[in-house]
Design a protein around this motif. Structure first.
Motif, short mmCIF file in Angstrom:
data_model
loop_
_atom_site.label_atom_id
_atom_site.label_comp_id
_atom_site.label_asym_id
_atom_site.label_seq_id
_atom_site.Cartn_x
_atom_site.Cartn_y
_atom_site.Cartn_z
N PRO A 408 0.83 -1.22 0.00
CA PRO A 408 0.00 0.00 0.00
C PRO A 408 0.86 1.26 0.00
O PRO A 408 1.73 1.43 0.84
CB PRO A 408 -0.81 -0.13 1.30
CG PRO A 408 -0.78 -1.57 1.64
CD PRO A 408 0.55 -2.08 1.16
N MET A 409 0.58 2.15 -0.95
CA MET A 409 1.29 3.43 -1.04
C MET A 409 0.30 4.51 -1.46
O MET A 409 -0.56 4.27 -2.29
CB MET A 409 2.45 3.35 -2.05
CG MET A 409 3.53 2.36 -1.69
SD MET A 409 4.89 2.33 -2.92
CE MET A 409 5.67 3.92 -2.60
N ARG A 410 0.45 5.69 -0.87
CA ARG A 410 -0.39 6.83 -1.23
C ARG A 410 0.48 8.07 -1.33
O ARG A 410 1.51 8.20 -0.66
CB ARG A 410 -1.49 7.08 -0.19
CG ARG A 410 -2.42 5.93 0.08
CD ARG A 410 -3.27 5.54 -1.10
NE ARG A 410 -4.23 6.54 -1.49
CZ ARG A 410 -5.16 6.35 -2.42
NH1 ARG A 410 -5.23 5.18 -3.05
NH2 ARG A 410 -6.00 7.31 -2.74
N VAL A 411 0.04 8.99 -2.16
CA VAL A 411 0.69 10.28 -2.33
C VAL A 411 -0.30 11.37 -1.94
O VAL A 411 -1.46 11.35 -2.37
CB VAL A 411 1.14 10.48 -3.79
CG1 VAL A 411 1.69 11.89 -3.99
CG2 VAL A 411 2.19 9.45 -4.18
N ALA A 412 0.13 12.32 -1.13
CA ALA A 412 -0.75 13.42 -0.72
C ALA A 412 0.06 14.72 -0.63
O ALA A 412 1.14 14.73 -0.04
CB ALA A 412 -1.40 13.10 0.62
N PRO A 413 -0.46 15.79 -1.24
CA PRO A 413 -1.63 15.82 -2.10
C PRO A 413 -1.33 15.22 -3.47
O PRO A 413 -0.17 15.17 -3.88
CB PRO A 413 -1.95 17.32 -2.21
CG PRO A 413 -0.62 17.97 -2.03
CD PRO A 413 0.15 17.13 -1.07
N GLU A 414 -2.37 14.78 -4.15
CA GLU A 414 -2.19 14.19 -5.47
C GLU A 414 -2.15 15.28 -6.54
O GLU A 414 -2.36 16.45 -6.27
CB GLU A 414 -3.32 13.20 -5.75
CG GLU A 414 -3.34 12.01 -4.78
CD GLU A 414 -4.53 11.11 -4.98
OE1 GLU A 414 -5.45 11.51 -5.72
OE2 GLU A 414 -4.56 10.02 -4.39
N GLY A 415 -1.89 14.88 -7.77
CA GLY A 415 -1.86 15.83 -8.87
C GLY A 415 -0.46 16.35 -9.13
O GLY A 415 0.53 15.89 -8.56
N LEU A 416 -0.37 17.33 -10.02
CA LEU A 416 0.90 17.93 -10.41
C LEU A 416 1.36 18.89 -9.33
O LEU A 416 0.62 19.77 -8.90
CB LEU A 416 0.74 18.65 -11.75
CG LEU A 416 2.01 19.18 -12.40
CD1 LEU A 416 2.89 18.04 -12.87
CD2 LEU A 416 1.65 20.09 -13.59
N ARG A 417 2.62 18.73 -8.89
CA ARG A 417 3.17 19.60 -7.85
C ARG A 417 4.09 20.64 -8.47
O ARG A 417 4.87 20.34 -9.39
CB ARG A 417 3.96 18.78 -6.83
CG ARG A 417 3.16 17.74 -6.06
CD ARG A 417 2.14 18.38 -5.15
NE ARG A 417 0.83 18.48 -5.79
CZ ARG A 417 -0.11 19.32 -5.43
NH1 ARG A 417 0.09 20.17 -4.47
NH2 ARG A 417 -1.26 19.34 -6.07
N ARG A 418 4.03 21.85 -7.94
CA ARG A 418 4.84 22.95 -8.43
C ARG A 418 6.06 23.17 -7.54
O ARG A 418 6.15 22.65 -6.42
CB ARG A 418 3.99 24.23 -8.47
CG ARG A 418 2.77 24.13 -9.38
CD ARG A 418 3.16 24.11 -10.84
NE ARG A 418 2.00 23.92 -11.72
CZ ARG A 418 2.07 23.93 -13.04
NH1 ARG A 418 3.23 24.11 -13.64
NH2 ARG A 418 0.98 23.74 -13.76
#
Length: 530
Positions: A408-418
């Motif tokens: 199990p792996m999650r990324v937060a916040p999701e989406g394109l990061r600046r």
């Protein structure tokens, strides 16, 4: 051998399976029919006999007759699988679209099945003592987790909804007594069709459910797949296969003990966190990084030095998938192929047209390399494409390994990061396990992330969290985690030998050779831009 579990001796597993690629009034899909065939084969292979399948020629009248007939046949204790792969949309709530549905005449065209109708049908099955598993591999909204770059491969979404998703609020999710609903995305989002490694275009939800029922979801190895294991496996695999573009939505009974509720029975034969750090420490780490555009916090000296030329002792190879044989499809946009383009790649590849479905698109004007609608790396020269080909083949293989049961792996916040934005990666289920964590940057550099310096090899907390900061060079980073109850010293040493080197082809070799048979792997992408 694996059989689907039913409570009564005379109970059956029954299914209605629908897959629609060919629509009369909408662009064709590429993997929905294959989803239906895959689920049908998985169900039949596990002992289900009463299955009605519709491929493309699914008219509403025939579908409704089949549903009514199955309701009439249903008995107490039956497990009913209702699966749909195709387009979805919104019309006073979510609807599943059949081949003759015309988006220009949504009110007049009856070639659809509303989720509200299916909810009522599930209630009817439950009144007869049966339980239903509704697998809706369609999407109903217009929201995107991450916009796709138009220069890359065009993503096909399983949603024909082009309006705001406010209508979805009119359809409140039903809480059933025993039944479970899995949807490719929530009512506000779109789910893409994906290139599944070694399989082709598919829906991540259908693919994951089929593998789960075959036994891949049996996380604890006790010979049974529970509802909890099914949901965790399907969510995790779809999330990782889609590079975080898709989060499966689940509706399960509130009173259900999902950890004990068996769906499929197989035959027998102090938390550690790398977060925080002062701005000065982050700047120093960024300056010393030889890899991609992520500042890793903290980034400390290596804990085990490997001398020049030092060799590793042999290890028994793990039972992992072989290298995918399918060639990586490389497209050159705005330039003709030069002699020797990609010749240094270890992985097989083929040059395709700029408008063809490609795994990697290289934009000669901007020197950007793209994959799946995301920018992999900037400032890529033509002679560097061989490394990107090898990286693509390696990521494809890593996702195949994850399909055996993703960590199990999650990324937060999701989406394109600046630039300057922080991202936290959470790896779950690692308490008491040895953890190895590394980054494969968009341009193919490997960077070891854990363990470093005095990091304990065995994680004590249930989750391990790593904080990263977006910075140059921007693009894509593939974070890979490997966890095992047994130490993996050979794999760790091999990764250290590759640390800060640009040789992604070796990753398959060393993970295949040095990871033990019970190691679990997960992988997620992080995407950054200025």
């Amino acid at each position: 051998m694996l059989g689907l579990f039913t409570h009564a001796a005379s109970a059956e597993t029954r299914a209605i399976v629908i897959g629609v690629d060919r629509y009369e009034h909408a662009p064709p899909l590429r993997g929905a029919a294959a989803d239906a065939r895959d689920l049908e084969a998985s169900l039949r292979g596990r002992g289900a006999r009463d299955i009605v399948t519709f491929i493309d020629s699914a008219e509403r009248a025939a579908v409704m007759r089949a549903l009514d007939a199955m309701l009439a046949r249903a008995q107490k204790g039956d497990a009913i699988f209702l699966t749909f792969a195709g387009y979805g949309a919104q019309q006073d709530g979510p609807i599943l679209l059949l081949p003759k549905f015309d988006p220009k005449h949504t009110r007049d065209n009856g070639e659809k099945v509303a989720r509200a109708e299916l909810d009522s049908l599930i209630d009817a099955f439950e009144k007869k003592g049966a339980r239903v598993f509704l697998i809706a591999d369609a999407s109903f909204g217009d929201g995107l987790a991450r916009e796709a770059d138009s220069r890359g491969a065009k993503l096909v979404y399983r949603s024909l909804n082009e309006r705001a998703s406010a209508e979805s609020a009119k359809h409140a999710p039903r809480n059933f007594a025993h039944s479970v609903v899995l949807m490719a995305a929530d009512a506000q989002s779109k789910a893409p069709e994906l290139e599944i490694p070694g399989v082709g275009q598919r829906g991540a939800l259908s693919y994951a459910v089929a593998r789960a029922l075959e036994g891949a979801a049996d996380a604890n190895g006790d010979g049974a797949v529970t509802t909890e294991e099914l949901i965790a496996y399907v969510r995790g695999l779809a999330y990782q296969l889609s590079d975080q573009r898709q989060s499966v939505a689940v509706i399960a009974p509130r009173g259900l003990d999902a950890s004990r509720d068996v769906i499929a029975q197989l035959g027998r034969g102090v938390g550690v966190q790398a977060v925080g750090g002062s701005p000065a420490e982050e700047e120093e780490a960024a300056a010393s990084s030889g890899g991609g555009g992520l500042t890793i916090t903290p980034l400390t000296p290596k804990s085990m030095a490997i001398g020049p030329g030092q060799s590793l002792p042999p290890a028994k190879p793990a039972a992992l998938p072989p290298r995918p044989k399918e060639p990586i499809r490389l497209a050159l946009r705005g330039a003709a192929a030069e002699r020797g383009t990609g010749a240094g790649a270890h992985a097989p590849f083929v040059l395709v047209g700029a408008d063809a479905a490609a795994d990697i698109v290289w934009d000669a004007a901007s020197r950007d390399a793209l994959a799946g609608g995301d920018v992999l790396a900037h400032n890529v020269d033509a002679h560097e494409l061989d490394v990107l080909i090898d990286r693509a083949a390696t990521v494809r293989w890593l996702k195949l390994v994850a399909g055996k049961g993703p960590l199990p792996m999650r990324v937060a916040p999701e989406g394109l990061r600046r630039k300057g934005e922080r991202v936290e990666i959470t790896i779950g289920g690692v308490a008491g396990r040895n953890l190895l964590l590394f980054d494969l940057t968009g341009d193919g550099v490997l960077q070891l992330l854990y363990p470093l310096a005095s990091d304990p090899p065995v994680v004590q907390s249930s989750d391990y969290r790593l904080s990263v900061v977006a910075g140059e060079p921007f693009g894509a980073d593939q974070i890979v985690a490997i966890a095992s109850t047994r130490p993996m010293p050979q794999l760790e040493q091999a990764l250290r030998q590759l640390d800060r080197l640009r040789n992604p082809a070796k990753v398959i070799d060393i993970v295949s050779q040095f990871s033990n048979g019970e190691a679990q792997l997960g992988t997620v992408g992080i995407f950054t831009a200025r």
